[in-house]
Design a protein around this motif. Structure first.
Motif, PDB file in Angstrom:
ATOM      1  N   VAL A  50     -18.432  13.799  51.364  1.00  0.00           N
ATOM      2  CA  VAL A  50     -17.904  15.152  51.204  1.00  0.00           C
ATOM      3  C   VAL A  50     -18.635  15.839  50.054  1.00  0.00           C
ATOM      4  O   VAL A  50     -18.740  15.300  48.949  1.00  0.00           O
ATOM      5  CB  VAL A  50     -16.392  15.119  50.925  1.00  0.00           C
ATOM      6  CG1 VAL A  50     -15.864  16.530  50.663  1.00  0.00           C
ATOM      7  CG2 VAL A  50     -15.647  14.474  52.090  1.00  0.00           C
ATOM      8  N   ILE A 107      -8.581  17.309  54.744  1.00  0.00           N
ATOM      9  CA  ILE A 107      -8.890  18.390  53.811  1.00  0.00           C
ATOM     10  C   ILE A 107      -8.811  19.684  54.600  1.00  0.00           C
ATOM     11  O   ILE A 107      -9.553  19.862  55.575  1.00  0.00           O
ATOM     12  CB  ILE A 107     -10.295  18.241  53.193  1.00  0.00           C
ATOM     13  CG1 ILE A 107     -10.453  16.889  52.491  1.00  0.00           C
ATOM     14  CG2 ILE A 107     -10.567  19.388  52.212  1.00  0.00           C
ATOM     15  CD1 ILE A 107     -11.851  16.654  51.936  1.00  0.00           C
ATOM     16  N   TRP A 124     -19.498  16.423  55.128  1.00  0.00           N
ATOM     17  CA  TRP A 124     -18.657  17.606  55.201  1.00  0.00           C
ATOM     18  C   TRP A 124     -18.910  18.508  53.998  1.00  0.00           C
ATOM     19  O   TRP A 124     -19.157  18.022  52.887  1.00  0.00           O
ATOM     20  CB  TRP A 124     -17.182  17.214  55.241  1.00  0.00           C
ATOM     21  CG  TRP A 124     -16.833  16.341  56.398  1.00  0.00           C
ATOM     22  CD1 TRP A 124     -16.908  14.975  56.455  1.00  0.00           C
ATOM     23  CD2 TRP A 124     -16.368  16.765  57.687  1.00  0.00           C
ATOM     24  NE1 TRP A 124     -16.517  14.528  57.683  1.00  0.00           N
ATOM     25  CE2 TRP A 124     -16.175  15.597  58.465  1.00  0.00           C
ATOM     26  CE3 TRP A 124     -16.090  18.010  58.256  1.00  0.00           C
ATOM     27  CZ2 TRP A 124     -15.724  15.651  59.777  1.00  0.00           C
ATOM     28  CZ3 TRP A 124     -15.637  18.057  59.557  1.00  0.00           C
ATOM     29  CH2 TRP A 124     -15.457  16.892  60.309  1.00  0.00           C
ATOM     30  N   ILE A 160     -18.512  19.229  47.838  1.00  0.00           N
ATOM     31  CA  ILE A 160     -17.570  20.283  47.468  1.00  0.00           C
ATOM     32  C   ILE A 160     -18.337  21.463  46.889  1.00  0.00           C
ATOM     33  O   ILE A 160     -19.021  21.349  45.867  1.00  0.00           O
ATOM     34  CB  ILE A 160     -16.530  19.756  46.463  1.00  0.00           C
ATOM     35  CG1 ILE A 160     -15.777  18.567  47.072  1.00  0.00           C
ATOM     36  CG2 ILE A 160     -15.546  20.859  46.065  1.00  0.00           C
ATOM     37  CD1 ILE A 160     -14.894  17.835  46.084  1.00  0.00           C
ATOM     38  N   VAL A 189     -13.558  24.023  55.802  1.00  0.00           N
ATOM     39  CA  VAL A 189     -14.282  22.744  55.807  1.00  0.00           C
ATOM     40  C   VAL A 189     -15.196  22.703  57.029  1.00  0.00           C
ATOM     41  O   VAL A 189     -14.777  23.056  58.133  1.00  0.00           O
ATOM     42  CB  VAL A 189     -13.303  21.552  55.841  1.00  0.00           C
ATOM     43  CG1 VAL A 189     -14.065  20.231  55.806  1.00  0.00           C
ATOM     44  CG2 VAL A 189     -12.315  21.620  54.682  1.00  0.00           C
ATOM     45  N   GLU A 241      -8.872  24.140  48.903  1.00  0.00           N
ATOM     46  CA  GLU A 241      -9.323  22.866  49.448  1.00  0.00           C
ATOM     47  C   GLU A 241     -10.274  22.166  48.485  1.00  0.00           C
ATOM     48  O   GLU A 241     -10.219  20.940  48.303  1.00  0.00           O
ATOM     49  CB  GLU A 241      -9.997  23.090  50.800  1.00  0.00           C
ATOM     50  CG  GLU A 241      -9.072  23.593  51.894  1.00  0.00           C
ATOM     51  CD  GLU A 241      -8.745  25.084  51.800  1.00  0.00           C
ATOM     52  OE1 GLU A 241      -7.821  25.530  52.496  1.00  0.00           O
ATOM     53  OE2 GLU A 241      -9.428  25.807  51.019  1.00  0.00           O
ATOM     54  N   THR A 262      -8.617  19.354  58.292  1.00  0.00           N
ATOM     55  CA  THR A 262      -9.715  18.641  58.947  1.00  0.00           C
ATOM     56  C   THR A 262      -9.662  17.169  58.586  1.00  0.00           C
ATOM     57  O   THR A 262      -9.569  16.817  57.398  1.00  0.00           O
ATOM     58  CB  THR A 262     -11.071  19.231  58.515  1.00  0.00           C
ATOM     59  OG1 THR A 262     -11.141  20.595  58.927  1.00  0.00           O
ATOM     60  CG2 THR A 262     -12.221  18.459  59.127  1.00  0.00           C
ATOM     61  N   VAL A 275     -17.100  21.591  51.821  1.00  0.00           N
ATOM     62  CA  VAL A 275     -15.854  22.310  51.556  1.00  0.00           C
ATOM     63  C   VAL A 275     -16.205  23.646  50.914  1.00  0.00           C
ATOM     64  O   VAL A 275     -16.892  23.684  49.890  1.00  0.00           O
ATOM     65  CB  VAL A 275     -14.928  21.494  50.614  1.00  0.00           C
ATOM     66  CG1 VAL A 275     -13.624  22.244  50.361  1.00  0.00           C
ATOM     67  CG2 VAL A 275     -14.657  20.117  51.201  1.00  0.00           C
TER      68      VAL A 275
END
Length: 393
Positions: free
Chosen positions: A305, A294, A45, A307, A30, A52, A297, A47
């Motif tokens: 977020v 996650i 963020w 992904i 992450v 995750e 983090t 991922v």
């Protein structure tokens, strides 16, 4: 945690994001992004680890409804809310209503028509000896299927292609806004025309008529949002599935030869294409409705977020030799269609079209080969696909 600047990777991130994601994954699953990379002014963020990503896709604390953290986006006013912009219980309600009309039986009934469209396109393309596979085949197949399914007039499809591409891979913020405005207006008119025309045998007409046991129905705004999602998701992703799949096969001649020798490998080949070079690079944003962790983090409430689906599917902790294209691999668990309650409703149709298109093309064009370098990869982090794919046979 130090923020990463995606801009520092330059054109590499567009041409070969897998190498970038591998380096990031080596530093952790992450990563915090520099705010300028996302343009919303929020802490964001990315991922990149498989486990995750899979967990995050199904985590109810990560909302799709930006309103839960007091954010509002203009495209919701222009288009309307749909399955990718709401959470339960609204998501449960919408998906239930759509699922009443968009059934597995309906998809299976499309099989002969998908084959006929495929054959007709190849009948027109093959005598020329060479073509841009995207323009001549990978695009017109899924756009024809989804437009016929929803009841979009043929005369509107070329214009619709331009607008839809601009919404998923925009060339500028103004052109993206203009595309949403025009699409919203077009869909409003299309829905009203269908209301006035009375019963018809297409999915959009069925959605207009669909009623739950308690009398619940889709509102005008919800119909517009769902029509937008089905049209965009129903063809943009499949264009890239076909294009990326053919490109992967042509650049891995041993795998192409194995598939030609045993077309029984086709279903597995399509799943490996989805894992190796899936049509969606990153899932649309999720928003932390409450603090969570996650991959160790901490994510605070209100942070967004992203992904990485492509990143997760090249994670060596999940798939051995993840950068190897292997049509005999067991790619089960790939995230190309997402995971959890937002798993792609149109996955069965995309698989049907991908298998039909690639299988028929290989059978009818035994000399298929690249006829020059592929075009540019699409801009942005949402879609993964090339603008053109010159081939000969």
């Amino acid at each position: 945690m130090e923020s990463i600047d995606l801009a520092e990777y330059g054109d590499e991130l567009r041409r070969d994001p897998h190498g970038v994601y591998a380096r990031l994954r080596g530093r952790g699953p992450v990563h915090r992004l520099r705010p300028a990379d996302t343009g919303e002014g929020l802490t964001s963020w990315l991922v990149v680890g498989y486990e995750e990503a899979r967990a995050a896709l199904a985590d109810p604390r990560l909302a799709k409804d930006a309103g839960r953290i007091d954010l509002h986006f203009l495209d919701e006013d222009l288009i309307g809310r749909h399955l990718l912009s709401v959470d339960p219980p609204q998501h449960t309600r919408l998906r239930s209503l759509v699922a009443r009309a968009f059934t597995m039986r309906r998809v299976e009934q499309l099989r002969p028509r998908v084959q006929q469209i495929t054959d007709d396109l190849l009948d027109a393309m093959l005598p020329a000896g060479r073509a841009d596979l995207i323009d001549s085949f990978a695009y017109p197949l899924p756009i024809t299927v989804i437009c016929e399914l929803l009841g979009v007039p043929e005369i509107d499809r070329d214009e619709f292609r331009k607008l839809s591409t601009e919404t998923v891979a925009p060339t500028s913020s103004q052109s993206e806004y203009d595309a949403f405005v025009r699409l919203g207006g077009y869909l409003t008119e299309l829905i009203e025309d269908k209301r006035c025309a009375g019963p018809a045998d297409d999915l959009l007409s069925d959605l207009i008529r669909t009623t739950a046991e308690d009398g619940d129905r889709l509102s005008a705004e919800e119909l517009r949002g769902m029509a937008f999602l089905l049209l965009i998701a129903g063809h943009e992703t499949t264009v890239n599935l076909i294009g990326n799949g053919v490109l992967a096969l042509l650049t891995h001649p041993d795998q192409l030869a194995a598939l030609r020798a045993d077309m029984g490998l086709l279903d597995g080949a399509v799943e490996e294409i989805l894992r190796y070079e899936g049509p969606v690079e990153t899932a649309t944003f999720r928003y932390a409705a409450e603090p969570l962790e996650i991959g160790g983090t901490r994510i605070e409430r209100g942070e967004q977020v992203m992904i990485g689906l492509s990143a997760a599917q090249r994670d060596g902790a999940r798939y051995a030799g993840p950068d190897r294209f292997d049509i005999r691999r067991d790619p089960r668990g790939h995230l190309a269609f997402g995971h959890g309650i937002h798993y792609c409703l149109g996955a069965p149709l995309a698989r049907l079209e991908g298998r039909t298109a690639i299988g028929t093309l290989l059978r009818r064009a035994p000399g298929l080969a690249l006829d020059g370098p592929p075009g540019e990869w699409l801009p942005g982090l949402l879609m993964r696909g090339v603008r053109s794919l010159p081939v000969r046979w």
